[in-house]
Design a protein around this motif. Structure first.
Motif, PDB file in Angstrom:
ATOM      1  N   TYR A  47       0.812  -1.214   0.000  1.00 40.39           N
ATOM      2  CA  TYR A  47       0.000   0.000   0.000  1.00 40.39           C
ATOM      3  C   TYR A  47       0.851   1.272   0.000  1.00 40.39           C
ATOM      4  CZ  TYR A  47      -4.362  -2.533   0.570  1.00 40.39           C
ATOM      5  OH  TYR A  47      -5.444  -3.346   0.349  1.00 40.39           O
ATOM      6  N   SER A  48       1.992   1.224   0.672  1.00 40.00           N
ATOM      7  CA  SER A  48       2.832   2.427   0.723  1.00 40.00           C
ATOM      8  C   SER A  48       4.287   2.018   0.896  1.00 40.00           C
ATOM      9  CB  SER A  48       2.397   3.340   1.882  1.00 40.00           C
ATOM     10  OG  SER A  48       2.526   2.669   3.124  1.00 40.00           O
ATOM     11  N   GLY A  49       5.179   2.920   0.493  1.00 34.86           N
ATOM     12  CA  GLY A  49       6.596   2.652   0.621  1.00 34.86           C
ATOM     13  C   GLY A  49       7.085   1.642  -0.402  1.00 34.86           C
ATOM     14  N   LYS A  50       8.272   1.118  -0.160  1.00 34.22           N
ATOM     15  CA  LYS A  50       8.817   0.069  -1.019  1.00 34.22           C
ATOM     16  C   LYS A  50       9.712  -0.823  -0.179  1.00 34.22           C
ATOM     17  CE  LYS A  50      12.778   2.747  -2.748  1.00 34.22           C
ATOM     18  NZ  LYS A  50      13.473   3.236  -3.960  1.00 34.22           N
ATOM     19  N   ILE A  51       9.972  -2.022  -0.674  1.00 34.06           N
ATOM     20  CA  ILE A  51      10.769  -2.977   0.081  1.00 34.06           C
ATOM     21  C   ILE A  51      11.632  -3.783  -0.881  1.00 34.06           C
ATOM     22  CG2 ILE A  51       9.027  -4.814   0.077  1.00 34.06           C
ATOM     23  CD1 ILE A  51      11.045  -3.826   3.158  1.00 34.06           C
ATOM     24  N   PRO A  52      12.950  -3.854  -0.652  1.00 36.60           N
ATOM     25  CA  PRO A  52      13.808  -4.665  -1.516  1.00 36.60           C
ATOM     26  C   PRO A  52      13.878  -6.109  -1.021  1.00 36.60           C
ATOM     27  CG  PRO A  52      15.157  -3.397   0.002  1.00 36.60           C
ATOM     28  CD  PRO A  52      13.728  -3.024   0.289  1.00 36.60           C
ATOM     29  N   ALA A  53      14.210  -7.019  -1.914  1.00 34.51           N
ATOM     30  CA  ALA A  53      14.437  -8.406  -1.517  1.00 34.51           C
ATOM     31  C   ALA A  53      15.588  -8.449  -0.517  1.00 34.51           C
ATOM     32  CB  ALA A  53      14.754  -9.249  -2.743  1.00 34.51           C
ATOM     33  N   GLY A  54      15.442  -9.284   0.512  1.00 34.11           N
ATOM     34  CA  GLY A  54      16.464  -9.403   1.548  1.00 34.11           C
ATOM     35  C   GLY A  54      16.241  -8.495   2.739  1.00 34.11           C
ATOM     36  N   ALA A  55      15.253  -7.614   2.656  1.00 33.96           N
ATOM     37  CA  ALA A  55      15.030  -6.647   3.741  1.00 33.96           C
ATOM     38  C   ALA A  55      14.247  -7.276   4.889  1.00 33.96           C
ATOM     39  CB  ALA A  55      14.283  -5.434   3.203  1.00 33.96           C
ATOM     40  N   GLU A  56      14.382  -6.687   6.063  1.00 38.59           N
ATOM     41  CA  GLU A  56      13.595  -7.084   7.222  1.00 38.59           C
ATOM     42  C   GLU A  56      12.365  -6.188   7.321  1.00 38.59           C
ATOM     43  OE1 GLU A  56      15.896  -7.066  10.781  1.00 38.59           O
ATOM     44  OE2 GLU A  56      16.751  -9.051  10.390  1.00 38.59           O
ATOM     45  N   ILE A  57      11.240  -6.801   7.644  1.00 37.19           N
ATOM     46  CA  ILE A  57      10.005  -6.047   7.851  1.00 37.19           C
ATOM     47  C   ILE A  57       9.389  -6.501   9.171  1.00 37.19           C
ATOM     48  CG2 ILE A  57       9.512  -5.620   5.414  1.00 37.19           C
ATOM     49  CD1 ILE A  57       7.682  -8.020   5.436  1.00 37.19           C
ATOM     50  N   TYR A  58       8.411  -5.737   9.630  1.00 34.41           N
ATOM     51  CA  TYR A  58       7.817  -6.025  10.936  1.00 34.41           C
ATOM     52  C   TYR A  58       6.370  -6.464  10.767  1.00 34.41           C
ATOM     53  CZ  TYR A  58       6.729  -5.448  15.920  1.00 34.41           C
ATOM     54  OH  TYR A  58       6.361  -5.666  17.221  1.00 34.41           O
ATOM     55  N   ASN A  59       6.071  -7.657  11.284  1.00 29.18           N
ATOM     56  CA  ASN A  59       4.689  -8.142  11.316  1.00 29.18           C
ATOM     57  C   ASN A  59       4.058  -7.584  12.584  1.00 29.18           C
ATOM     58  OD1 ASN A  59       2.310  -9.631  11.763  1.00 29.18           O
ATOM     59  ND2 ASN A  59       3.094 -11.396  10.632  1.00 29.18           N
ATOM     60  N   ILE A  60       3.310  -6.483  12.436  1.00 31.07           N
ATOM     61  CA  ILE A  60       2.739  -5.814  13.603  1.00 31.07           C
ATOM     62  C   ILE A  60       1.659  -6.660  14.249  1.00 31.07           C
ATOM     63  CG2 ILE A  60       1.099  -4.537  12.170  1.00 31.07           C
ATOM     64  CD1 ILE A  60       2.774  -3.215  15.368  1.00 31.07           C
ATOM     65  N   THR A  61       0.963  -7.507  13.445  1.00 35.32           N
ATOM     66  CA  THR A  61      -0.097  -8.356  13.993  1.00 35.32           C
ATOM     67  C   THR A  61       0.487  -9.388  14.944  1.00 35.32           C
ATOM     68  OG1 THR A  61      -1.199  -8.120  11.850  1.00 35.32           O
ATOM     69  CG2 THR A  61      -2.133  -9.708  13.384  1.00 35.32           C
ATOM     70  N   LYS A  62       1.588 -10.024  14.530  1.00 37.68           N
ATOM     71  CA  LYS A  62       2.234 -11.049  15.365  1.00 37.68           C
ATOM     72  C   LYS A  62       3.349 -10.473  16.238  1.00 37.68           C
ATOM     73  CE  LYS A  62       0.228 -14.885  13.824  1.00 37.68           C
ATOM     74  NZ  LYS A  62       1.003 -15.864  13.048  1.00 37.68           N
ATOM     75  N   GLN A  63       3.693  -9.203  15.991  1.00 40.52           N
ATOM     76  CA  GLN A  63       4.778  -8.525  16.701  1.00 40.52           C
ATOM     77  C   GLN A  63       6.084  -9.311  16.563  1.00 40.52           C
ATOM     78  OE1 GLN A  63       3.530  -7.534  20.697  1.00 40.52           O
ATOM     79  NE2 GLN A  63       2.001  -6.090  19.970  1.00 40.52           N
ATOM     80  N   LYS A  64       6.379  -9.675  15.313  1.00 43.84           N
ATOM     81  CA  LYS A  64       7.600 -10.412  15.008  1.00 43.84           C
ATOM     82  C   LYS A  64       8.288  -9.780  13.796  1.00 43.84           C
ATOM     83  CE  LYS A  64       6.111 -14.933  16.760  1.00 43.84           C
ATOM     84  NZ  LYS A  64       7.183 -15.119  17.762  1.00 43.84           N
ATOM     85  N   THR A  65       9.606  -9.811  13.816  1.00 41.03           N
ATOM     86  CA  THR A  65      10.378  -9.342  12.677  1.00 41.03           C
ATOM     87  C   THR A  65      10.534 -10.477  11.675  1.00 41.03           C
ATOM     88  OG1 THR A  65      11.589  -7.748  14.031  1.00 41.03           O
ATOM     89  CG2 THR A  65      12.584  -8.373  11.928  1.00 41.03           C
ATOM     90  N   GLU A  66      10.296 -10.172  10.402  1.00 40.86           N
ATOM     91  CA  GLU A  66      10.404 -11.169   9.340  1.00 40.86           C
ATOM     92  C   GLU A  66      11.409 -10.667   8.293  1.00 40.86           C
ATOM     93  OE1 GLU A  66       8.757 -14.079   9.519  1.00 40.86           O
ATOM     94  OE2 GLU A  66       6.594 -13.783   9.323  1.00 40.86           O
TER      95      GLU A  66
END
Length: 679
Positions: free
Chosen positions: A331-350
């Protein structure tokens, strides 16, 4: 930053309809005419590109939604082809959750069929702009204007006719384009790749002029400049007409209507033009709104590469190598392959290992995903359908998906000990993929019970266990999933006072339980004056109440349509615990259900039966014998359409009975309606 004109040239659309209306055939033609594929794949031959699962090819139906991308007139069109069978409605629901626009396909013979209504109202829920394509104009019994009338009556929409059929049934040749004011004929020798625009024949000019006038009258009232041109008698340019139609479509005030026959390769290119001309780009829809968990405030996430990253996981799929693919709408921003993102629902870093653009079951590797994209990623271990992914420094939770409740279950058990571990792993993967699929272990029977949306749904899942996961299982007969509820108001008080691990645990809870109307679910109300019980314990009381309602006292099915009000309670300083209040609340619910006249509820299905008139009496008699209630009988040509309500328990084997009663000429479709008192 993504350039505005790049986002303007993206369309995220879905193809939705009743089963057998021709969705997948339309999608196959779209892929062919856009050059994405180089031969026509037919559903009836088991060669459709979008129906890539073995079961889809064997059954000739779409079971799971499939994504692809094609290029048309400089625009990237991201398409999700969805199932039409009611058992797989969740595939439509979660696709619509992330789409910007849809093409709704109607069968010119069947008109607005039951699942057409369901998917239409699902699109209503998300306020998704639509264009309609009336397909199968070459079929015997095709009724273009009858379908238009049904759209008005059954869907409450305002159809905007942009085309008229030229010819009907076997004589269908092409369309009269009311915007361009010309006749379009497709060339059969080129499989519809080429077509010609010609003047409207003299015998059709009056009809075309009449409908074009209606089109202009409807749109000019929404545009002052166009109204001025119209009243002055000037000829209005097609581009100006399309501009106003686009504005009205984006506001969901009208539904542009096109027609053709996808199987005979006529009318599909104007659908592609309609997607470009009338359906929204990511910039045309309002920014997605989420909740900031830090302050509880609503936040808009603009479709912009420079905005903080936010994405929604709407589908989980296991690929051929049993790797987990997670489908995301960025929906917003961008993300490269290999990056870390945050699963706010599970409160876990993926961590995103790889990013793909999907073409059915094939994939194209991408370096990054940007705002407006629909992609699949590998590497998200904890993410499931409905989770929000975001930038950890800018947390936001997006609106989840409403999942449907299973209405049917079967018991399964592994044939050998070696199958046991494989079964657990396979079921875990299937649950991740399908939110309407539930698994529960029944200690009494020592069996695993799986629940789904219907016979076909469970049949497909069991076949996947056998074929995709190589698990050998014994399968029981389908069973109906019941619910329980109460019939009268009761007040009940329970005290939990025990010493556990040398510590006292005390709680007193008093609840009032009362029945609600069917379909209202569970409601918990805290009516305690402030200070009676500390607020820290109220959440535990609510959890205990809901936990107690998960298992009724008749057969153990969950309770529904119950309001639980906390009316009194007490605590002891230093002795009261969250666990004590949770247990006391659960005990109160169980005791209350014993006193409140619990009853069993069974699922009632809404069934549409289409049968020739001369078999009507026998079919109605059979429905009555199944405790069915006939609500309405609508004659349509030589057949009648019955709308009936029948308990699901009585519908097992109905297809065989209907074929017998109608000499194989009757058809039916059904979907869940509501729960009601079981006789």
């Amino acid at each position: 930053m993504a350039k505005t004109n790049q986002l303007e040239k993206i369309r995220n659309i879905g193809i939705i309809a009743h089963i057998d209306a021709g969705k997948t055939t339309v999608t196959e033609r779209i892929l062919f005419y856009t050059g994405r594929t180089h031969k026509l794949g037919e559903v009836h031959d088991g060669q459709a590109v979008m129906d890539y699962l073995a079961q889809e090819q064997e059954r000739g139906i779409t079971i799971t939604s499939a994504a692809t991308t094609c290029l048309w007139k400089g625009h990237d069109i991201h398409i999700i082809d969805t199932p039409g069978h009611v058992d797989f409605t969740i595939e439509v629901e979660r696709s619509l959750r992330v789409l910007d626009g849809v093409v709704v396909v109607f069968c010119a013979v069947g008109g607005v069929e039951p699942q057409s209504e369901t998917v239409w109202h699902q699109a209503d829920k998300y306020r998704i702009p639509r264009i309609a394509f009336i397909n199968k104009m070459d079929r015997t019994g095709a009724d273009f204007h009858g379908t238009i009338q049904q759209m008005k009556e059954k869907l409450g929409t305002d159809p905007l006719l942009l085309q008229l059929p030229f010819g009907n049934e076997a004589d269908f040749k092409g369309i009269i384009d009311l915007v361009q004011n010309e006749l379009v004929i497709w060339h059969e020798d080129t499989l519809g790749i080429t077509f010609s625009a010609e003047p409207i024949p003299e015998d059709k000019r009056d009809e075309a002029a009449q409908y074009r006038e209606l089109l202009l009258e409807k749109i000019v009232e929404h545009d002052d400049m166009l109204l001025e041109e119209y009243l002055s008698g000037e000829s209005i340019a097609p581009d100006k007409i399309r501009r106003v139609i686009r504005n009205l479509t984006l506001q969901t005030k009208v539904t542009p209507v096109l027609c053709g026959t996808a199987l005979k390769n006529k009318g599909v290119q104007p659908v592609l033009d309609g997607v470009i001309d009338y359906l929204p780009s990511p910039l045309d829809i309002p920014p997605v709104v989420g909740i900031n968990p830090l302050n509880g405030q609503k936040e808009e996430m603009p479709c912009n590469e420079k905005a903080p990253f936010s994405a929604f996981a709407f589908k989980i799929l296991s690929d051929e190598e049993k790797r987990k693919l997670t489908f995301l709408r960025i929906y917003s921003g961008k993300i490269p392959a290999g990056a870390e993102i945050y699963n706010i629902t599970k409160q876990k870093t993926e961590r995103i290992a790889r990013i793909f653009r999907m073409h059915s079951n094939k994939r194209e590797r991408l370096k990054e995903a940007k705002a407006g994209d629909i992609v699949a990623v590998v590497g998200l271990k904890n993410t499931i359908t409905g989770n929000t992914l975001c930038d950890r420094e800018n947390p936001v939770i997006l609106e989840p998906i409403d999942f449907y409740r299973p209405v049917m279950s079967i018991a399964i058990e592994p044939k050998t000990r070696s199958d046991l571990e494989k079964l657990e792993n396979a079921l875990s993967r299937l649950v991740d993929e399908d939110p309407t699929f539930n698994v529960k272990y029944d200690e009494d029977s020592d069996q695993t019970v799986i629940s789904g949306m219907g016979e076909l749904h469970l049949e497909v899942l069991v076949t996947r266990l056998l074929q995709d996961f190589n698990v050998n299982v014994n399968v029981g007969k389908p069973q109906v999933v019941y619910r329980e509820t109460i019939t009268r108001v009761v007040e009940v008080e329970e005290v939990f006072d025990k010493e556990i691990a040398d510590a006292r645990n005390y709680a007193r809870v008093k609840l009032r339980l009362e029945p609600l109307k069917r379909g209202k679910g569970i409601d918990f109300v805290n009516a305690l004056p402030e200070g009676i019980v500390p607020l820290d314990f109220i959440g535990s009381i609510q959890d205990g109440t809901r936990e107690g309602l998960l298992s009724g006292i008749i057969v153990g099915y969950p309770l529904v349509d119950v309001k639980a009000t906390l009316i009194d309670g007490s605590y002891r300083e230093g002795a009261s615990t969250e666990m004590a209040f949770k247990v006391a609340a659960s005990m109160a619910v169980k005791e209350g259900c014993r006193k409140a006249g619990s009853i069993l509820l069974e699922p009632i299905m809404s069934v549409d039966v289409v049968v020739p008139e001369n078999f009507l009496g026998e079919v109605i008699g059979d429905i009555n014998s199944r405790r069915g209630k006939v609500g309405k009988i609508t004659p349509k040509g030589k057949v009648s359409i019955l709308k009936v309500l029948v308990p699901l328990k009585e519908m097992f084997g109905y297809s065989t009975s209907l074929r017998s009663a109608s000499q194989g000429r009757g058809t039916f479709s059904m979907q869940f309606s509501h729960y009601d008192h079981a006789d």
